[in-house]
Design a protein around this motif. Structure first.
Motif, PDB file in Angstrom:
ATOM      1  N   VAL A  67       0.838  -1.207   0.000  1.00  0.00           N
ATOM      2  CA  VAL A  67       0.000   0.000   0.000  1.00  0.00           C
ATOM      3  C   VAL A  67       0.872   1.257   0.000  1.00  0.00           C
ATOM      4  O   VAL A  67       0.558   2.246  -0.670  1.00  0.00           O
ATOM      5  CB  VAL A  67      -0.953  -0.005   1.211  1.00  0.00           C
ATOM      6  CG1 VAL A  67      -1.831   1.243   1.206  1.00  0.00           C
ATOM      7  CG2 VAL A  67      -1.828  -1.252   1.181  1.00  0.00           C
ATOM      8  N   GLY A  68       1.980   1.214   0.733  1.00  0.00           N
ATOM      9  CA  GLY A  68       2.881   2.373   0.779  1.00  0.00           C
ATOM     10  C   GLY A  68       3.440   2.737  -0.582  1.00  0.00           C
ATOM     11  O   GLY A  68       3.627   3.916  -0.900  1.00  0.00           O
ATOM     12  N   TYR A  69       3.699   1.718  -1.412  1.00  0.00           N
ATOM     13  CA  TYR A  69       4.217   1.974  -2.759  1.00  0.00           C
ATOM     14  C   TYR A  69       3.251   2.841  -3.554  1.00  0.00           C
ATOM     15  O   TYR A  69       3.660   3.783  -4.250  1.00  0.00           O
ATOM     16  CB  TYR A  69       4.454   0.649  -3.476  1.00  0.00           C
ATOM     17  CG  TYR A  69       4.956   0.797  -4.893  1.00  0.00           C
ATOM     18  CD1 TYR A  69       6.315   0.866  -5.161  1.00  0.00           C
ATOM     19  CD2 TYR A  69       4.062   0.874  -5.967  1.00  0.00           C
ATOM     20  CE1 TYR A  69       6.786   1.006  -6.465  1.00  0.00           C
ATOM     21  CE2 TYR A  69       4.517   1.014  -7.267  1.00  0.00           C
ATOM     22  CZ  TYR A  69       5.874   1.083  -7.512  1.00  0.00           C
ATOM     23  OH  TYR A  69       6.335   1.235  -8.799  1.00  0.00           O
ATOM     24  N   TYR A  70       1.971   2.542  -3.461  1.00  0.00           N
ATOM     25  CA  TYR A  70       0.966   3.251  -4.260  1.00  0.00           C
ATOM     26  C   TYR A  70       0.531   4.572  -3.619  1.00  0.00           C
ATOM     27  O   TYR A  70       0.255   5.544  -4.333  1.00  0.00           O
ATOM     28  CB  TYR A  70      -0.249   2.353  -4.485  1.00  0.00           C
ATOM     29  CG  TYR A  70       0.041   1.191  -5.405  1.00  0.00           C
ATOM     30  CD1 TYR A  70       0.163   1.374  -6.777  1.00  0.00           C
ATOM     31  CD2 TYR A  70       0.224  -0.086  -4.890  1.00  0.00           C
ATOM     32  CE1 TYR A  70       0.450   0.319  -7.624  1.00  0.00           C
ATOM     33  CE2 TYR A  70       0.510  -1.159  -5.730  1.00  0.00           C
ATOM     34  CZ  TYR A  70       0.629  -0.942  -7.098  1.00  0.00           C
ATOM     35  OH  TYR A  70       0.923  -1.992  -7.940  1.00  0.00           O
ATOM     36  N   VAL A  71       0.485   4.642  -2.307  1.00  0.00           N
ATOM     37  CA  VAL A  71      -0.013   5.858  -1.654  1.00  0.00           C
ATOM     38  C   VAL A  71       1.095   6.877  -1.434  1.00  0.00           C
ATOM     39  O   VAL A  71       0.928   8.059  -1.737  1.00  0.00           O
ATOM     40  CB  VAL A  71      -0.688   5.511  -0.309  1.00  0.00           C
ATOM     41  CG1 VAL A  71      -1.123   6.784   0.421  1.00  0.00           C
ATOM     42  CG2 VAL A  71      -1.900   4.607  -0.538  1.00  0.00           C
ATOM     43  N   PHE A  72       2.232   6.437  -0.910  1.00  0.00           N
ATOM     44  CA  PHE A  72       3.302   7.375  -0.570  1.00  0.00           C
ATOM     45  C   PHE A  72       4.476   7.322  -1.543  1.00  0.00           C
ATOM     46  O   PHE A  72       5.523   7.897  -1.288  1.00  0.00           O
ATOM     47  CB  PHE A  72       3.803   7.108   0.854  1.00  0.00           C
ATOM     48  CG  PHE A  72       2.812   7.490   1.916  1.00  0.00           C
ATOM     49  CD1 PHE A  72       2.482   8.822   2.136  1.00  0.00           C
ATOM     50  CD2 PHE A  72       2.203   6.521   2.690  1.00  0.00           C
ATOM     51  CE1 PHE A  72       1.567   9.182   3.108  1.00  0.00           C
ATOM     52  CE2 PHE A  72       1.279   6.869   3.670  1.00  0.00           C
ATOM     53  CZ  PHE A  72       0.968   8.201   3.873  1.00  0.00           C
ATOM     54  N   GLY A  73       4.282   6.632  -2.674  1.00  0.00           N
ATOM     55  CA  GLY A  73       5.355   6.510  -3.648  1.00  0.00           C
ATOM     56  C   GLY A  73       5.515   7.705  -4.567  1.00  0.00           C
ATOM     57  O   GLY A  73       6.541   7.846  -5.230  1.00  0.00           O
ATOM     58  N   GLU A  74       4.509   8.579  -4.623  1.00  0.00           N
ATOM     59  CA  GLU A  74       4.626   9.768  -5.466  1.00  0.00           C
ATOM     60  C   GLU A  74       5.601  10.750  -4.832  1.00  0.00           C
ATOM     61  O   GLU A  74       5.500  11.072  -3.651  1.00  0.00           O
ATOM     62  CB  GLU A  74       3.265  10.433  -5.639  1.00  0.00           C
ATOM     63  CG  GLU A  74       3.300  11.661  -6.548  1.00  0.00           C
ATOM     64  CD  GLU A  74       1.957  12.359  -6.649  1.00  0.00           C
ATOM     65  OE1 GLU A  74       1.926  13.480  -7.177  1.00  0.00           O
ATOM     66  OE2 GLU A  74       0.948  11.777  -6.196  1.00  0.00           O
ATOM     67  N   ASN A  75       6.552  11.228  -5.623  1.00  0.00           N
ATOM     68  CA  ASN A  75       7.601  12.104  -5.101  1.00  0.00           C
ATOM     69  C   ASN A  75       7.108  13.547  -5.035  1.00  0.00           C
ATOM     70  O   ASN A  75       7.214  14.314  -5.977  1.00  0.00           O
ATOM     71  CB  ASN A  75       8.847  12.009  -5.986  1.00  0.00           C
ATOM     72  CG  ASN A  75      10.045  12.711  -5.373  1.00  0.00           C
ATOM     73  OD1 ASN A  75       9.969  13.253  -4.273  1.00  0.00           O
ATOM     74  ND2 ASN A  75      11.156  12.702  -6.078  1.00  0.00           N
ATOM     75  N   ASN A  76       6.517  13.915  -3.897  1.00  0.00           N
ATOM     76  CA  ASN A  76       6.110  15.305  -3.668  1.00  0.00           C
ATOM     77  C   ASN A  76       6.539  15.726  -2.277  1.00  0.00           C
ATOM     78  O   ASN A  76       7.024  14.906  -1.480  1.00  0.00           O
ATOM     79  CB  ASN A  76       4.590  15.479  -3.855  1.00  0.00           C
ATOM     80  CG  ASN A  76       3.777  14.578  -2.937  1.00  0.00           C
ATOM     81  OD1 ASN A  76       3.998  14.542  -1.734  1.00  0.00           O
ATOM     82  ND2 ASN A  76       2.823  13.849  -3.504  1.00  0.00           N
ATOM     83  N   GLY A  77       6.374  17.008  -1.962  1.00  0.00           N
ATOM     84  CA  GLY A  77       6.871  17.543  -0.702  1.00  0.00           C
ATOM     85  C   GLY A  77       6.276  16.878   0.522  1.00  0.00           C
ATOM     86  O   GLY A  77       6.985  16.574   1.487  1.00  0.00           O
ATOM     87  N   VAL A  78       4.970  16.662   0.509  1.00  0.00           N
ATOM     88  CA  VAL A  78       4.296  16.068   1.664  1.00  0.00           C
ATOM     89  C   VAL A  78       4.775  14.638   1.882  1.00  0.00           C
ATOM     90  O   VAL A  78       5.133  14.253   3.009  1.00  0.00           O
ATOM     91  CB  VAL A  78       2.767  16.105   1.482  1.00  0.00           C
ATOM     92  CG1 VAL A  78       2.072  15.311   2.585  1.00  0.00           C
ATOM     93  CG2 VAL A  78       2.269  17.547   1.493  1.00  0.00           C
TER      94      VAL A  78
END
Length: 209
Positions: free
Chosen positions: A110-121
């Motif tokens: 789940v972390g790959y898909y939810v927090f995998g986008e490289n943005n500031g937050v």
């Protein structure tokens, strides 16, 4: 309490009671709710302070930035908790019992898909967790006997190493640091080198234009 609201609550309680056999799904929905609330509570005050202290733009633009950051944090955390708890429930049913590796696989996926986008937050959240898991893994290694318990205090050396490295990076390779950290350190260590009068020595960091 208004009678219609009281009736609605009674109906909702009855539905929850009837669905109690689906406890894991309900727990995921409650996790979604808690993730949204917690993410908003954590991010909103932090974003408000950082954007208004260091951000640029009009008042409306700053407020939009705060709302965007808060929404991103809250929704990502809510989605992660929801997805993690569902994945954990699936693994539990698939294996018919809990295994110690289930949390890692569920969170990894789940972390790959939810927090995998490289943005500031996401960067801030991932770095926040990274520092704490390193600290936790070292303590676990001591507990399990992989690392011998030191005879003298280690925390002062941990602090010295952390601050030594971050200031070395800032002074020599600041381009590799995260923007929010670089902004904070610029305010503390670079802007404090410059003043033109007592006003921007004490009252202001820089004289207002």
């Amino acid at each position: 309490m208004d009678l219609s609201l009281e009736n609605a609550e009674l109906i909702a309680n009855y539905i929850l009671f009837k669905l109690k056999k689906h406890q894991q799904v309900l727990a995921a929905i409650k996790g979604l709710r808690n993730g949204l609330v917690y993410g908003a509570r954590i991010r909103a005050p932090h974003a408000l302070v950082m954007v208004f202290l260091f951000g640029t733009g009009t008042l409306l633009e700053k407020l939009k930035t705060v709302l965007t950051l808060t929404r991103t944090h809250a929704f990502n955390l809510g989605k992660f908790v929801f997805g993690y708890k569902l994945a954990l429930a699936f693994l539990h049913r698939f294996k018919n019992r809990y295994q110690t590796w289930h949390p890692f696989v569920a969170a990894f996926t789940v972390g790959y898909y939810v927090f995998g986008e490289n943005n500031g937050v996401n960067t801030q959240i991932n770095l926040y967790l990274l520092s704490r898991i390193i600290y936790g893994l070292v303590k676990l290694a001591v507990e399990k006997g992989v690392i011998r318990q030191p005879n003298s205090p280690v925390f002062p050396w941990f602090a010295a190493f952390t601050w030594g490295i971050v200031l070395w990076l800032f002074e020599n390779h600041s381009n590799v640091l995260q923007n929010s950290l670089k902004t904070s350190m610029t305010y503390l260590y670079r802007d404090s080198n410059v003043w033109t009068s007592v006003r921007d020595f004490i009252v202001y960091n820089k004289l207002p234009m």
